[in-house]
Design an enzyme around this catalytic site. Structure first.
Site, PDB file in Angstrom:
ATOM      1  CD  GLU A 160      64.345  -3.307 -57.625  1.00  0.00           C
ATOM      2  OE1 GLU A 160      64.927  -4.387 -57.770  1.00  0.00           O
ATOM      3  OE2 GLU A 160      64.572  -2.323 -58.360  1.00  0.00           O
ATOM      4  CD  GLU A 275      65.251   3.096 -59.155  1.00  0.00           C
ATOM      5  OE1 GLU A 275      65.414   2.319 -60.112  1.00  0.00           O
ATOM      6  OE2 GLU A 275      65.436   2.734 -57.965  1.00  0.00           O
TER       7      GLU A 275
END
Ligand code: G3I
Length: 364
Positions: A160, A275
């Site tokens: 991220e 995810e």
């Protein structure tokens, strides 16, 4: 019953005849038909994020992981907050237990994650200079990757790094690493990890790139720009992790996502779904309707990726609705529990699991 038998049994038992498969999985076996070998696609390994403490004391949880997964990743354990209680200490209890479970059961383990803004212990805020930041980041990666060298074949080295609303002037998310090192923390992390374990798959992992929104378009562009810059400078990098925390109430930008995957593939990079889950806080109250919509959303997402490039793996962020991060941020107004994962709270497969079975299977 192991996952392979489940897949063949469920499809062979005419589950295809129910409207579950037909309604959420275009191209599923014809109603009443059984899955042919060609319809059980070539194996894409499936896995899930695991809370390692539950493996020890929850039989049903452990059984579900053993039955369905060929891969595991720690939902925690390899984050700074877990590993590094103080500047001088490394605590490896959780990942050591998870790698032992994986090794004992013929599973692969992914590492998550080495350089992130999140889950950072307070002491890291005291890192005051560029030199100190470089020293701490390199020492961390060398120590952690070195400990599991040859046993964790794939790492989310960077997690991220793209800002939630990136701009041309400011594409990167704020973090202690970005503050002290600028964007070179990405290259430094990748080169350090590659030097420790040249055989490891180096992954850059991110989220919110799959919807037809200005934010997702901006994130896709910023991520691609970072990837191109790294590849242009021969920085070691092997794959992009598309997290896949899908907003159940938003459509999938199939064209935009497919074009993104094409551009990633053109950089000679692999793709992982890392995810996957479906955030259902804005979906209807009916569990049947929610499950159907969640499965259809996941199918659109996986279709947009798999039509362009076969992912190296598909992992969900948990395996059962019993244990999920989603209510931490996305509780439902009606107070009903979230249903983001392939198995319900009693470990029963849902329509989402059937979609996943369409894209993966346990090798015979
Ligand atoms: O273990 C402690 C417990 O002892 C304590 O009583 C409790 C009260 O605060 O906290 C527990 O730790 C929590 C931990 O999850 C274990 O459940 C942390 O507070 C909590 O912040 C942590 O949240 C995790 C989050 O990442 C931050 O690390 C979520 O479980 C995890 O699902 C989430 O995963 C992230 C990925 O790493 C990156 N992509 C997004 C994804 C979802 O946010």
């Amino acid at each position: 019953m192991r996952r392979r038998e489940f897949v063949v049994g469920a499809l062979g038992a005419g589950l295809a005849a129910s409207n579950v498969l037909d309604s959420v999985i275009p191209g599923a076996p014809a109603a009443g038909g059984t899955a042919s070998a060609s319809q059980l696609r070539t194996a894409i390994p499936f896995g899930a994020a695991v809370r390692v403490d539950y493996l020890a004391d929850q039989f049903d949880y452990k059984t579900a992981i053993l039955e369905h997964c060929q891969m595991v990743v720690g939902e925690g354990g390899l984050k700074w907050i877990d590993l590094r209680p103080t500047r001088d200490d490394f605590v490896f209890d959780q990942p050591d237990r998870l790698i032992a479970f994986a090794d004992a059961n013929g599973m692969k383990m992914r590492g998550h994650t080495l350089a992130w803004y999140g889950a950072m212990p307070d002491w890291t805020q005291q890192i005051a200079s560029e030199a100190e930041a470089e020293g701490e980041l390199v020492r961390h990666i060398e120590t952690v990757v070195g400990r599991y060298k040859g046993r964790i074949p794939s790492w989310d080295v960077i997690n991220e790094a793209i800002a939630d609303h990136p701009t041309a002037d400011s594409p990167y998310r704020d973090s202690i690493w970005q503050q002290r090192l600028g964007k070179r923390f990405v290259e430094l992390s990748l080169r350090t990890a590659a030097a420790v374990d040249p055989d490891m798959q180096l992954v850059i992992n991110d989220y919110a790139i799959e919807n037809p929104t200005d934010q997702c378009r901006a994130k896709r562009e910023a991520l691609l720009n970072m990837l191109r810059d790294l590849k242009d400078r021969d920085v070691p990098l092997h794959a992009v992790g598309i997290q896949g925390h899908l907003l159940g109430d938003q459509e999938i930008d199939k064209e935009g996502l497919s074009h993104f995957v094409e551009a990633v593939a053109a950089l000679d990079l692999e793709v992982l779904v890392t995810e996957l889950d479906v955030i259902d806080n804005k979906l209807p109250a009916s569990t049947y309707d929610r499950d159907q919509i969640a499965a259809a959303t996941a199918n659109d997402f996986l279709r947009a990726i798999c039509d362009v490039k076969r992912p190296g793996a598909i992992l969900t962020w948990g395996i059962t609705d019993r244990y999920t991060w989603v209510p931490m941020w996305f509780t439902r107004d009606d107070g009903k529990p979230n249903r983001p994962l392939p198995l319900d709270v009693n470990y029963r497969p849902k329509a989402l699991m059937q979609v996943i079975e369409e894209y993966t299977r346990v090798p015979a």
